[in-house]
Design a protein around this motif. Structure first.
Motif, PDB file in Angstrom:
ATOM      1  N   ILE A   1      -5.148 -77.574  51.527  1.00 35.75           N
ATOM      2  CA  ILE A   1      -5.105 -76.113  50.949  1.00 35.75           C
ATOM      3  C   ILE A   1      -5.582 -76.067  49.513  1.00 35.75           C
ATOM      4  O   ILE A   1      -6.494 -75.167  49.149  1.00 35.75           O
ATOM      5  N   SER A   2      -5.702 -77.133  48.837  1.00 32.25           N
ATOM      6  CA  SER A   2      -6.043 -77.051  47.438  1.00 32.25           C
ATOM      7  C   SER A   2      -7.749 -77.214  47.618  1.00 32.25           C
ATOM      8  O   SER A   2      -8.222 -76.427  46.771  1.00 32.25           O
ATOM      9  N   PHE A   3      -8.180 -78.125  48.643  1.00 29.63           N
ATOM     10  CA  PHE A   3      -9.653 -78.107  48.763  1.00 29.63           C
ATOM     11  C   PHE A   3     -10.147 -76.538  49.126  1.00 29.63           C
ATOM     12  O   PHE A   3     -11.403 -76.225  48.870  1.00 29.63           O
ATOM     13  N   ALA A   4      -9.424 -76.268  50.176  1.00 28.81           N
ATOM     14  CA  ALA A   4      -9.973 -74.985  50.887  1.00 28.81           C
ATOM     15  C   ALA A   4     -10.219 -73.682  49.898  1.00 28.81           C
ATOM     16  O   ALA A   4     -10.820 -72.742  50.070  1.00 28.81           O
ATOM     17  N   THR A   5      -8.958 -73.549  49.113  1.00 26.06           N
ATOM     18  CA  THR A   5      -8.672 -72.538  48.293  1.00 26.06           C
ATOM     19  C   THR A   5      -8.983 -72.711  46.687  1.00 26.06           C
ATOM     20  O   THR A   5      -8.801 -71.965  45.833  1.00 26.06           O
ATOM     21  N   PHE A   6      -9.900 -74.126  46.487  1.00 23.77           N
ATOM     22  CA  PHE A   6     -10.297 -74.336  45.129  1.00 23.77           C
ATOM     23  C   PHE A   6      -9.019 -74.244  44.141  1.00 23.77           C
ATOM     24  O   PHE A   6      -9.235 -73.704  43.015  1.00 23.77           O
ATOM     25  N   GLY A   7      -8.097 -75.005  44.461  1.00 23.22           N
ATOM     26  CA  GLY A   7      -6.909 -75.288  43.493  1.00 23.22           C
ATOM     27  C   GLY A   7      -5.854 -74.368  43.607  1.00 23.22           C
ATOM     28  O   GLY A   7      -4.823 -74.524  43.223  1.00 23.22           O
ATOM     29  N   PHE A   8      -5.720 -73.349  44.421  1.00 25.79           N
ATOM     30  CA  PHE A   8      -4.570 -72.526  44.614  1.00 25.79           C
ATOM     31  C   PHE A   8      -3.236 -73.284  45.319  1.00 25.79           C
ATOM     32  O   PHE A   8      -2.169 -72.917  44.702  1.00 25.79           O
ATOM     33  N   GLY A   9      -3.850 -74.152  46.392  1.00 22.88           N
ATOM     34  CA  GLY A   9      -2.580 -74.857  46.686  1.00 22.88           C
ATOM     35  C   GLY A   9      -1.752 -75.946  45.671  1.00 22.88           C
ATOM     36  O   GLY A   9      -0.831 -76.069  45.828  1.00 22.88           O
ATOM     37  N   PHE A  10      -2.473 -76.283  44.469  1.00 21.17           N
ATOM     38  CA  PHE A  10      -2.215 -77.040  43.769  1.00 21.17           C
ATOM     39  C   PHE A  10      -1.102 -76.334  42.687  1.00 21.17           C
ATOM     40  O   PHE A  10      -0.119 -76.520  42.420  1.00 21.17           O
ATOM     41  N   GLY A  11      -1.691 -74.886  42.557  1.00 21.01           N
ATOM     42  CA  GLY A  11      -0.965 -73.827  41.731  1.00 21.01           C
ATOM     43  C   GLY A  11       0.252 -73.619  42.621  1.00 21.01           C
ATOM     44  O   GLY A  11       1.493 -73.421  41.854  1.00 21.01           O
ATOM     45  N   LEU A  12       0.312 -73.345  43.746  1.00 21.76           N
ATOM     46  CA  LEU A  12       1.299 -73.243  44.771  1.00 21.76           C
ATOM     47  C   LEU A  12       2.310 -74.327  44.459  1.00 21.76           C
ATOM     48  O   LEU A  12       3.450 -74.065  44.652  1.00 21.76           O
ATOM     49  N   TYR A  13       1.678 -75.561  44.803  1.00 17.81           N
ATOM     50  CA  TYR A  13       3.015 -76.615  44.566  1.00 17.81           C
ATOM     51  C   TYR A  13       3.637 -76.774  43.124  1.00 17.81           C
ATOM     52  O   TYR A  13       4.772 -77.038  43.077  1.00 17.81           O
ATOM     53  N   LEU A  14       2.914 -76.522  42.144  1.00 20.73           N
ATOM     54  CA  LEU A  14       3.538 -76.601  40.754  1.00 20.73           C
ATOM     55  C   LEU A  14       4.448 -75.440  40.800  1.00 20.73           C
ATOM     56  O   LEU A  14       5.584 -75.263  40.157  1.00 20.73           O
TER      57      LEU A  14
END
Length: 76
Positions: free
Chosen positions: A41-54
């Motif tokens: 999801i981080s790759f697909a949404t350009f970092g949104f998944g990482f933001g969601l994780y944090l």
């Protein structure tokens, strides 16, 4: 190179806020599947998944601080 990747993975598993583990326990899944989902999801949404994780890490940490079990009434 494999040793470096293994050490990096071990570091993030030990110090990764346990978001994936707690979410996997809640959903009844393997933690590895949840981690792979966050990576994709981080790759697909350009970092949104990482933001969601944090955001989830912050939320779980805050929840743990608020809902700590007290041993007696006088600990307030």
């Amino acid at each position: 190179m494999k040793n470096f990747i293994y050490n990096l993975r071990t570091f993030f598993e030990k110090h990764g806020f346990y978001v994936s583990s707690r979410l996997a326990d809640k959903l009844g899944m393997k933690a590895k599947s949840v981690r792979i989902f966050f990576i994709y999801i981080s790759f697909a949404t350009f970092g949104f998944g990482f933001g969601l994780y944090l955001t989830l890490a912050f939320w779980l940490k805050l929840k743990d601080l608020v809902y700590t079990k007290r041993t007696s009434v006088f600990d307030l």
